[in-house]
Design an enzyme around this catalytic site. Sequence first.
Site, PDB file in Angstrom:
ATOM      1  N   SER A  44      -9.498  -0.297   7.260  1.00  0.00           N
ATOM      2  CA  SER A  44      -8.978  -0.172   5.899  1.00  0.00           C
ATOM      3  C   SER A  44      -8.252  -1.390   5.360  1.00  0.00           C
ATOM      4  O   SER A  44      -7.866  -1.409   4.201  1.00  0.00           O
ATOM      5  CB  SER A  44      -8.051   1.046   5.802  1.00  0.00           C
ATOM      6  OG  SER A  44      -8.788   2.238   5.923  1.00  0.00           O
ATOM      7  N   SER A  84      -9.539   2.124   3.067  1.00  0.00           N
ATOM      8  CA  SER A  84      -8.764   2.885   2.106  1.00  0.00           C
ATOM      9  C   SER A  84      -7.821   2.032   1.267  1.00  0.00           C
ATOM     10  O   SER A  84      -7.312   2.493   0.245  1.00  0.00           O
ATOM     11  CB  SER A  84      -7.937   3.931   2.873  1.00  0.00           C
ATOM     12  OG  SER A  84      -7.013   3.309   3.749  1.00  0.00           O
ATOM     13  N   LYS A 130       0.842  -1.199   0.000  1.00  0.00           N
ATOM     14  CA  LYS A 130       0.000   0.000   0.000  1.00  0.00           C
ATOM     15  C   LYS A 130       0.879   1.252   0.000  1.00  0.00           C
ATOM     16  O   LYS A 130       1.874   1.324   0.724  1.00  0.00           O
ATOM     17  CB  LYS A 130      -0.907  -0.024   1.241  1.00  0.00           C
ATOM     18  CG  LYS A 130      -1.946   1.091   1.303  1.00  0.00           C
ATOM     19  CD  LYS A 130      -2.798   0.951   2.566  1.00  0.00           C
ATOM     20  CE  LYS A 130      -3.862   2.036   2.657  1.00  0.00           C
ATOM     21  NZ  LYS A 130      -4.680   1.900   3.897  1.00  0.00           N
TER      22      LYS A 130
END
Length: 491
Positions: free
Chosen positions: A179, A155, A80
């Site tokens: 997330s 997210s 990420k």
Amino acid sequence: MADVTRMTATEIAALIAGGEASAVEVTQAHLDRIAAVDDRVHAFLHVDSDGALEAARAVDAKRAAGEELGPLAGVPVAVKDVLTAKGVPTTVGSKILQGWRPPYDSTIVRRLRAAGTVMLGKTNMDEFAMGSSTEYSAYGPTGNPWDLSRIPGGSGGGSSAALAAYEAPLAIGSDTGGSIRQPGAVTGTVGAKPTYGGTSRYGLVAFSSSLDTPGPCARTVLDAALLHEVIGGHDPRDSTSIPAPVPDVVAAARAGAGGDLTGVRLGLVTEFSGEGAEPGVMAAFRDAVDALTKLGAEVVEVSCPHFQYALPAYYLIAPSECSSNLARFDGVRFGLRVGDDGVHSLEEVMSLTRDAGFGPEVKRRIMLGTYALSSGYYDAYYGQAQKVRTLITRDFTAAFEQADVLISPTTPFVAFPFGSRTSDPYQMYLADLFTIPTNLYGGPGISVPCGLSEGLPVGLQIMAPTMADDRMYRVGAALESVIGTLTPPEL
């Protein structure tokens, strides 16, 4: 050689260790897969092909020299874009860091490299990890491989979508309010949030420092546990890191795969027993609970009365911390700089840079947090939210006296279409209704696929006491032994 992109990380590692495939071959196969499908999925913000192949060659050289390889050596991983990697673009999904190449590795990335994993690149995310759909990325949304017109969660939607699209067998996410777990649920993958402090935040671009937790994402529970073991453990560079070893999550996952949960007490949170959840989600959840009881688990109902206040408390605490953390992005030290023309003052350069660099959701949360921390309102808002956090922690403590783990649906609904919730922030925030309490408490939680609703994945969430991460892996692996893994349609 069989299609390695469809294999688990465990299977890939065994192939490489046994000499049946090289790490370079495995890496190239995944790079080819990314080239074939990512123009439609948009899971990646940056693909580091040269760096990945170089890392893969190093693994092959070690194996050729007879050196012992780690359990995930040569296995590709997607990271990420909230974690720094030396020389690799790190944007956090924001224009304000466009083009920034950090001069150092985060602890997570450093441990991934030391374990011999191969970093494919950086995945898309909601800007500064603020969102539940990956629609708030400054670089465009990511599609859900189950239906590219729907969101992959947020997210960390890029990491979960990369897994579901077979672009990577492993991924790293971060979980501030759900997330990792929520994207895992809506893409039919596994997402684990470790105990807060059980994984290092050094090199993680901060959103909410008392909540942010990096963690593993995978397509199976065992793969997630193996990745957790690699990235977890004490880090003296992180002042919030717990000075204790990682619980034996791998052994727990292997034990759970045997399908025996005799003596395990599952706490069914009554406050999450259906309120606000879609009927199809609850039906899949109830079927999964029935399956767990057939494996010997005992289900007990537990009440956590303050969980109903978790969402509003979170949206005072997290924005307040974000308001403070994001003050460092001022157009002076790094990243975007607007108005630096000799005409504008330093204050004007800061204002112009932040206005151009931050997106609408980030601005919204900065304003919420600044207001909550302002003179005359601190005690009424931020102070009260912290008191609620204490009450939620007490709810967890009491519940774990009755049950070994707590269970609930991961998210109230399946993946929704793009644009259907962006006009109403509250409806977007509801995606994290069931995941936020765990972040406020600081304990571990995992989402494991438990079925389908309307042809789309549903996740079951397992929550455990702090530093008892192994419990959630055991139960998750047991559920997986019955439900199996979910296979999305061909792209």
